[in-house]
Design an enzyme around this catalytic site. Sequence first.
Site, mmCIF file in Angstrom:
data_model
loop_
_atom_site.group_PDB
_atom_site.id
_atom_site.type_symbol
_atom_site.label_atom_id
_atom_site.label_comp_id
_atom_site.label_asym_id
_atom_site.label_seq_id
_atom_site.Cartn_x
_atom_site.Cartn_y
_atom_site.Cartn_z
ATOM 1 N N ARG A 1 0.825 -1.195 -0.107
ATOM 2 C CA ARG A 1 0.092 -0.041 0.085
ATOM 3 C C ARG A 1 0.755 1.223 -0.165
ATOM 4 N NH1 ARG A 1 -4.625 -0.096 4.462
ATOM 5 N NH2 ARG A 1 -2.897 0.623 5.780
ATOM 6 N N LYS B 1 -2.856 6.124 1.276
ATOM 7 C CA LYS B 1 -2.925 6.588 2.462
ATOM 8 C C LYS B 1 -1.874 7.900 2.379
ATOM 9 C CE LYS B 1 -2.606 4.288 7.000
ATOM 10 N NZ LYS B 1 -3.691 4.922 7.690
ATOM 11 N N GLU C 1 -16.377 5.436 3.995
ATOM 12 C CA GLU C 1 -15.952 4.930 5.292
ATOM 13 C C GLU C 1 -16.125 5.759 6.483
ATOM 14 O OE1 GLU C 1 -11.541 3.982 4.667
ATOM 15 O OE2 GLU C 1 -11.508 5.654 3.483
HETATM 16 N N1 PLP Z 1 -9.704 3.936 6.127
HETATM 17 C C1 PLP Z 1 -8.708 4.849 6.458
HETATM 18 C C2 PLP Z 1 -9.042 6.251 6.025
HETATM 19 C C3 PLP Z 1 -7.360 4.555 7.343
HETATM 20 O O1 PLP Z 1 -6.679 5.681 7.910
HETATM 21 C C4 PLP Z 1 -7.341 3.254 7.758
HETATM 22 C C5 PLP Z 1 -6.249 2.938 8.691
HETATM 23 O O2 PLP Z 1 -5.166 2.716 8.280
HETATM 24 C C6 PLP Z 1 -7.960 2.393 7.627
HETATM 25 C C7 PLP Z 1 -9.387 2.616 6.694
HETATM 26 C C8 PLP Z 1 -8.032 1.020 7.866
HETATM 27 O O3 PLP Z 1 -7.007 0.346 7.192
HETATM 28 P P1 PLP Z 1 -6.139 -0.934 7.913
HETATM 29 O O4 PLP Z 1 -7.013 -1.967 8.156
HETATM 30 O O5 PLP Z 1 -5.253 -1.265 6.890
HETATM 31 O O6 PLP Z 1 -5.451 -0.282 8.985
HETATM 32 C C1 COI Z 2 -4.406 2.982 11.153
HETATM 33 O O1 COI Z 2 -5.512 2.181 11.613
HETATM 34 O O2 COI Z 2 -3.299 2.357 11.084
HETATM 35 C C2 COI Z 2 -4.457 4.233 11.010
HETATM 36 O O3 COI Z 2 -3.609 4.854 10.411
HETATM 37 C C3 COI Z 2 -5.669 5.068 11.480
HETATM 38 C C4 COI Z 2 -5.363 6.395 11.982
HETATM 39 C C5 COI Z 2 -4.874 6.499 13.414
HETATM 40 C C6 COI Z 2 -4.967 7.449 10.777
#
Ligand code: PLP
Ligand code: COI
Length: 339
Positions: free
Chosen positions: A79, A182, A218
């Site tokens: 990612r 991200k 989301e």
């Molecule tokens: N959506 C957003 C905008 C996020 O910042 C995050 C955190 O990383 C997620 C979803 C969840 O992603 P992950 O499960 O890879 O942490």
């Molecule tokens: C995560 O779940 O890793 C995130 O990045 C969420 C957040 C604190 C930005």
Amino acid sequence: MNLDWKNLPFGYQKTRYNVRCYYRDGKWGELEISSSETINIHMAATCLHYGQEAFEGLKAYRGKDGKVRLFRWKENAARMQNSSKGVLMAVVDDDLFYRTVVKAVELNKDFIPPYGEGASLYVRPMLIGTGAQVGVKPANEYLFMVFVSPVGPYFKEGFKPVDMMICRDADRAAPLGTGHIKVGGNYAASLASLKDAHDNGYASAIYLDAREKKYIDECGPANFFGIKGNTYVTPDSHSILPSVTNKSLIELAKDLGMNVERRPVPVEELKEFDEVGACGTAAVITPIKSIDDHTTGLKLHYCKDGNPGPISTKLYERLLAIQYGEEPDTHGWVDVFDF
Ligand code: PLP
Ligand code: COI
């Protein structure tokens, strides 16, 4: 290490070291270990002006057997590579990502919360454009670094249902913008609406698709999922972050014999779900107990007995059991270390 592990917030906690790597003259250098919490960068660095910045979030867990488990780092590496390409930054390959992350975790192993405290070590890789530019152009120098912080649950309730509100007066990402990667700008765009939600007593805002405001995107920094009968439903949208947690829950739902649907989820469908929740590395699974839409007057209630729903609970328990090494890692999601 003597920390109040049980009451750790999701926040920054100073640890001993961070690990850095600089990209100069078209190549990455050696890993550098630092005990400084600050970085020294040029005032014209592109990360400061033009948002050349990406970050990741993953966790390391101290398992039942005392070993350390890192969850699905390859997904985060991939990612971050997408994020880098999206805002034209130097790409950190899997090998560099892995070495930097593992070094940062190992050097701070005393800060990995002990098993059974409901906490983990949050790992924050970040990549920034450090080269100076005044024109809108990518930098030619970058810094990749990883710091860590022991954390508790992101939503302070932990695995307890929270209230959320639908946000209709702001978008965190444009339909063809950067929501699928991200990068820091997405989070800047969400700060005001998240503050508004918090000020009104909600744990988070739920964003809708920016084009039509018809579909769920989301839940702040977490993906949305809904359970309808034996089906796990989660939005398909270009403007949401592909969540590693969501991807994992999809597999765990299939393991439970559930159907999975990844498709646009209309706001009207919210009333048809038996359970709804937010998921992410920080959020883990955060069940949602109510959703308010101030514009339409829609008010939905879930978890009528006050507890998380049975499917969310099963998914949560199974995910944590894998992460803490209590149950076999049948999907090959964890790397196990002896340090
Ligand atoms: N959506 C957003 C905008 C996020 O910042 C995050 C955190 O990383 C997620 C979803 C969840 O992603 P992950 O499960 O890879 O942490
Ligand atoms: C995560 O779940 O890793 C995130 O990045 C969420 C957040 C604190 C930005």
